[in-house]
Scaffold this motif. Structure first.
Motif, PDB file in Angstrom:
ATOM      1  N   MET A   1       0.879  -1.103   0.146  1.00 42.27           N
ATOM      2  CA  MET A   1       0.222  -0.251   0.081  1.00 42.27           C
ATOM      3  C   MET A   1       0.993   1.208  -0.123  1.00 42.27           C
ATOM      4  SD  MET A   1      -2.927  -1.016   0.046  1.00 42.27           S
ATOM      5  CE  MET A   1      -4.431  -0.360   0.241  1.00 42.27           C
ATOM      6  N   LYS A   2       0.198   2.179  -0.481  1.00 47.50           N
ATOM      7  CA  LYS A   2       1.174   3.624  -0.696  1.00 47.50           C
ATOM      8  C   LYS A   2       0.148   4.754   0.232  1.00 47.50           C
ATOM      9  CE  LYS A   2       3.211   2.120  -4.999  1.00 47.50           C
ATOM     10  NZ  LYS A   2       4.439   1.832  -4.233  1.00 47.50           N
ATOM     11  N   ALA A   3       1.059   5.748   0.204  1.00 44.12           N
ATOM     12  CA  ALA A   3       0.372   6.916   0.898  1.00 44.12           C
ATOM     13  C   ALA A   3       0.839   8.234   0.027  1.00 44.12           C
ATOM     14  CB  ALA A   3       0.457   7.040   2.241  1.00 44.12           C
ATOM     15  N   VAL A   4       0.276   9.561   0.026  1.00 39.08           N
ATOM     16  CA  VAL A   4       0.604  10.617  -0.365  1.00 39.08           C
ATOM     17  C   VAL A   4       1.095  11.492   0.856  1.00 39.08           C
ATOM     18  CG1 VAL A   4       0.191  12.416  -1.870  1.00 39.08           C
ATOM     19  CG2 VAL A   4      -0.480  10.164  -2.480  1.00 39.08           C
ATOM     20  N   ILE A  47       5.331   9.909  -2.598  1.00 44.61           N
ATOM     21  CA  ILE A  47       4.513   8.794  -2.684  1.00 44.61           C
ATOM     22  C   ILE A  47       5.460   7.938  -1.792  1.00 44.61           C
ATOM     23  CG2 ILE A  47       3.907   6.802  -3.855  1.00 44.61           C
ATOM     24  CD1 ILE A  47       2.438   9.656  -4.563  1.00 44.61           C
ATOM     25  N   ASN A  49       5.715   3.981   0.288  1.00 41.37           N
ATOM     26  CA  ASN A  49       5.170   2.570   0.568  1.00 41.37           C
ATOM     27  C   ASN A  49       5.082   2.418   1.974  1.00 41.37           C
ATOM     28  OD1 ASN A  49       5.323  -0.181   0.966  1.00 41.37           O
ATOM     29  ND2 ASN A  49       5.683  -0.316  -1.123  1.00 41.37           N
ATOM     30  N   CYS A  77      -0.743  13.502   5.284  1.00 38.53           N
ATOM     31  CA  CYS A  77      -0.242  12.053   4.867  1.00 38.53           C
ATOM     32  C   CYS A  77      -1.863  11.612   4.656  1.00 38.53           C
ATOM     33  CB  CYS A  77       0.491  11.326   5.726  1.00 38.53           C
ATOM     34  SG  CYS A  77       0.772   9.820   5.159  1.00 38.53           S
ATOM     35  N   HIS A  79      -3.834   7.967   2.890  1.00 38.23           N
ATOM     36  CA  HIS A  79      -3.881   6.882   2.184  1.00 38.23           C
ATOM     37  C   HIS A  79      -4.024   6.991   0.847  1.00 38.23           C
ATOM     38  CE1 HIS A  79      -4.336   2.414   1.602  1.00 38.23           C
ATOM     39  NE2 HIS A  79      -3.718   2.289   2.831  1.00 38.23           N
ATOM     40  N   GLU A  80      -3.417   6.027  -0.142  1.00 39.76           N
ATOM     41  CA  GLU A  80      -3.585   5.998  -1.725  1.00 39.76           C
ATOM     42  C   GLU A  80      -4.919   5.776  -1.700  1.00 39.76           C
ATOM     43  OE1 GLU A  80      -1.742   3.108  -4.025  1.00 39.76           O
ATOM     44  OE2 GLU A  80      -2.031   1.712  -2.495  1.00 39.76           O
ATOM     45  N   ASP A  81      -5.637   5.057  -1.138  1.00 40.83           N
ATOM     46  CA  ASP A  81      -7.343   4.819  -1.378  1.00 40.83           C
ATOM     47  C   ASP A  81      -8.071   5.962  -1.402  1.00 40.83           C
ATOM     48  OD1 ASP A  81      -6.538   1.990  -1.761  1.00 40.83           O
ATOM     49  OD2 ASP A  81      -7.208   1.402   0.358  1.00 40.83           O
ATOM     50  N   PHE A  83      -6.819   8.951  -1.376  1.00 36.44           N
ATOM     51  CA  PHE A  83      -6.300   9.968  -2.316  1.00 36.44           C
ATOM     52  C   PHE A  83      -7.231   9.748  -3.813  1.00 36.44           C
ATOM     53  CE2 PHE A  83      -3.661  11.454  -5.666  1.00 36.44           C
ATOM     54  CZ  PHE A  83      -3.262  12.759  -5.463  1.00 36.44           C
ATOM     55  N   ASN A  84      -6.993   8.350  -4.150  1.00 35.63           N
ATOM     56  CA  ASN A  84      -7.745   7.938  -5.518  1.00 35.63           C
ATOM     57  C   ASN A  84      -9.214   8.215  -5.574  1.00 35.63           C
ATOM     58  OD1 ASN A  84      -5.228   7.157  -6.454  1.00 35.63           O
ATOM     59  ND2 ASN A  84      -5.506   5.025  -5.819  1.00 35.63           N
TER      60      ASN A  84
END
Length: 89
Positions: A1-4, A47, A49, A77, A79-81, A83-84
């Protein structure tokens, strides 16, 4: 998983190093980084991980936000979910 991670504030020496060190402290690996200075303002997006994060994600968000307050920066910060979903048409 990633984060911004986003960082905005008055430019000063060591901002990138401080954020990168905080990420390393909690085993968040930096996959990509983009930074620039606009006038006297530092802006950066990372970005990261978070697969091997050593603490819960929400605790990491609190730690990185706290760093921002200490350095007089706005650090967020997400979470990518999330953000998307926010940027979905």
């Amino acid at each position: 998983m990633k984060a911004v991670v986003s960082v905005v504030g008055k430019d000063s020496v060591g901002i990138l190093a401080a954020v990168a060190s905080k990420c390393a402290e909690y085993k968040a690996n930096i996959d990509d980084v983009n930074q620039t200075i606009i006038d006297d303002y530092f802006t950066m997006f990372m970005i990261i991980n978070i697969d091997d994060l050593s603490i819960e994600f929400n605790s990491f968000v609190d730690k990185i936000t706290e760093l921002g307050k200490e350095k007089n920066l706005e650090i967020h910060c997400m979470h990518e979910d999330i953000f998307n979903l926010m940027h979905r048409i």
